[in-house]
Scaffold this motif. Sequence first.
Motif, mmCIF file in Angstrom:
data_model
loop_
_atom_site.group_PDB
_atom_site.id
_atom_site.type_symbol
_atom_site.label_atom_id
_atom_site.label_comp_id
_atom_site.label_asym_id
_atom_site.label_seq_id
_atom_site.Cartn_x
_atom_site.Cartn_y
_atom_site.Cartn_z
ATOM 1 N N UNK A 65 -29.661 -40.637 43.153
ATOM 2 C CA UNK A 65 -30.098 -41.821 43.019
ATOM 3 C C UNK A 65 -30.363 -42.452 42.591
ATOM 4 N N UNK A 66 -31.917 -42.500 42.518
ATOM 5 C CA UNK A 66 -32.318 -43.276 41.292
ATOM 6 C C UNK A 66 -32.285 -42.959 40.399
ATOM 7 N N UNK A 67 -32.162 -42.352 39.224
ATOM 8 C CA UNK A 67 -32.138 -41.859 38.115
ATOM 9 C C UNK A 67 -30.846 -42.656 37.130
ATOM 10 N N UNK A 68 -30.183 -43.438 38.050
ATOM 11 C CA UNK A 68 -29.508 -44.642 37.390
ATOM 12 C C UNK A 68 -29.829 -45.602 37.330
ATOM 13 N N UNK A 69 -31.549 -45.605 37.352
ATOM 14 C CA UNK A 69 -31.788 -47.181 37.437
ATOM 15 C C UNK A 69 -33.257 -47.348 36.719
ATOM 16 N N UNK A 124 -33.735 -37.906 30.566
ATOM 17 C CA UNK A 124 -33.289 -38.872 29.796
ATOM 18 C C UNK A 124 -33.393 -40.407 30.158
ATOM 19 N N UNK A 125 -33.175 -41.065 29.540
ATOM 20 C CA UNK A 125 -33.598 -42.447 30.154
ATOM 21 C C UNK A 125 -32.102 -43.090 30.584
ATOM 22 N N UNK A 145 -40.316 -44.155 37.671
ATOM 23 C CA UNK A 145 -41.118 -43.592 38.731
ATOM 24 C C UNK A 145 -42.442 -42.360 38.315
ATOM 25 N N UNK A 146 -42.462 -42.343 36.652
ATOM 26 C CA UNK A 146 -42.900 -40.962 37.359
ATOM 27 C C UNK A 146 -44.309 -41.030 37.467
ATOM 28 N N UNK A 147 -45.299 -42.155 37.819
ATOM 29 C CA UNK A 147 -46.551 -42.244 38.109
ATOM 30 C C UNK A 147 -46.857 -43.198 38.988
ATOM 31 N N UNK A 148 -45.327 -43.235 40.064
ATOM 32 C CA UNK A 148 -45.277 -44.702 40.451
ATOM 33 C C UNK A 148 -46.042 -44.875 42.026
ATOM 34 N N UNK A 149 -46.453 -43.547 42.407
ATOM 35 C CA UNK A 149 -47.180 -43.202 44.264
ATOM 36 C C UNK A 149 -48.792 -43.832 43.105
ATOM 37 N N UNK A 216 -39.073 -38.768 52.863
ATOM 38 C CA UNK A 216 -39.917 -37.497 52.620
ATOM 39 C C UNK A 216 -39.631 -37.044 50.953
ATOM 40 N N UNK A 217 -38.665 -36.561 50.957
ATOM 41 C CA UNK A 217 -38.717 -35.217 49.913
ATOM 42 C C UNK A 217 -38.209 -35.915 48.639
ATOM 43 N N UNK A 218 -38.270 -37.131 48.936
ATOM 44 C CA UNK A 218 -38.274 -38.075 46.877
ATOM 45 C C UNK A 218 -39.580 -38.630 46.149
ATOM 46 N N UNK A 219 -39.969 -38.964 47.527
ATOM 47 C CA UNK A 219 -41.968 -39.247 47.639
ATOM 48 C C UNK A 219 -42.589 -38.249 47.355
ATOM 49 N N UNK A 220 -41.832 -36.877 47.994
ATOM 50 C CA UNK A 220 -42.871 -35.598 47.763
ATOM 51 C C UNK A 220 -42.349 -35.263 46.351
ATOM 52 N N UNK A 221 -41.622 -35.622 46.142
ATOM 53 C CA UNK A 221 -41.516 -35.501 44.029
ATOM 54 C C UNK A 221 -42.430 -35.926 43.179
#
Length: 266
Positions: A65-69, A124-125, A145-149, A216-221
């Motif tokens: 879902x997220x990696x495309x952007x 991959x970017x 999104x590496x350190x987004x939280x 919840x899952x993607x936020x945990x990741x």
Amino acid sequence: MKVLINKVKNLIKLLSILALITFATTHSNSAESAKLLKTDWSFKGLFGKFDRGALQRGYQVYTEVCASCHSMKYVSYRNLGEKGGPEFTEAEVKAIAASFEVTDGPNADGEMFVRPAKLSDKFVMPYENVKAAQAANGGAYPPDMSVLVKARGGGVDYIYSLLQGYEDAPSGMTLDEGVHYNKYMYGNKIMMSAPLSDDILEYGDGTKATVEQMSKDVTTFLMWAAEPHLESRHQMGFKAIIYLIILTILVYFSMKKIWSRVESEV
């Protein structure tokens, strides 16, 4: 004896400062995210640990879902198999990496070439550069999104809430073309459309892919990506607290013994 007394005073001051910092941080975070959605995070607290299933499902949500952007330029494929993370098997991590292509080179002829990604490669970017990303997203740049939280007030609660906060704009609010209403977004306006919907993907472990579950899952990741050594830090913090407690007890009994001698002499 004066030296020992001074050490005890300094220790008490240090413990008091640590307690105040902990209280202030907790109070600040609670006040900042008071209106955000709450959930039970497995990694919170002194003994908190990441849910391995949630991390693996979260990686799936990010990839599909997220990696495309959104990029994750500080995470390598090998990190997916390291202790404290999703802990995919070595074969799984190699298969994941090999499913992506990266541009490498130059080769012996001075030309760039494409090859399957290796474990040492970063994720991959999605875009070649910032301008390409902005052009593909109406002028907005999808944040890494590496350190987004860690970069957003409210941390994991904010990201978790944002993913579930899409609603129709209230009456009287006008949104520009391509802008969406999100009740948890700063200013309530966001360029990104709702990325999640029920059953948008199928989890390999059979978990129901609801918007709440995927959020919840993607936020945990993402929390793991920002703090990959969180579990070892928790363990070290617990050991430090035990050490301070033992030291305090020893100092207390030492002082008690010293002062008992002083009182007996008087």
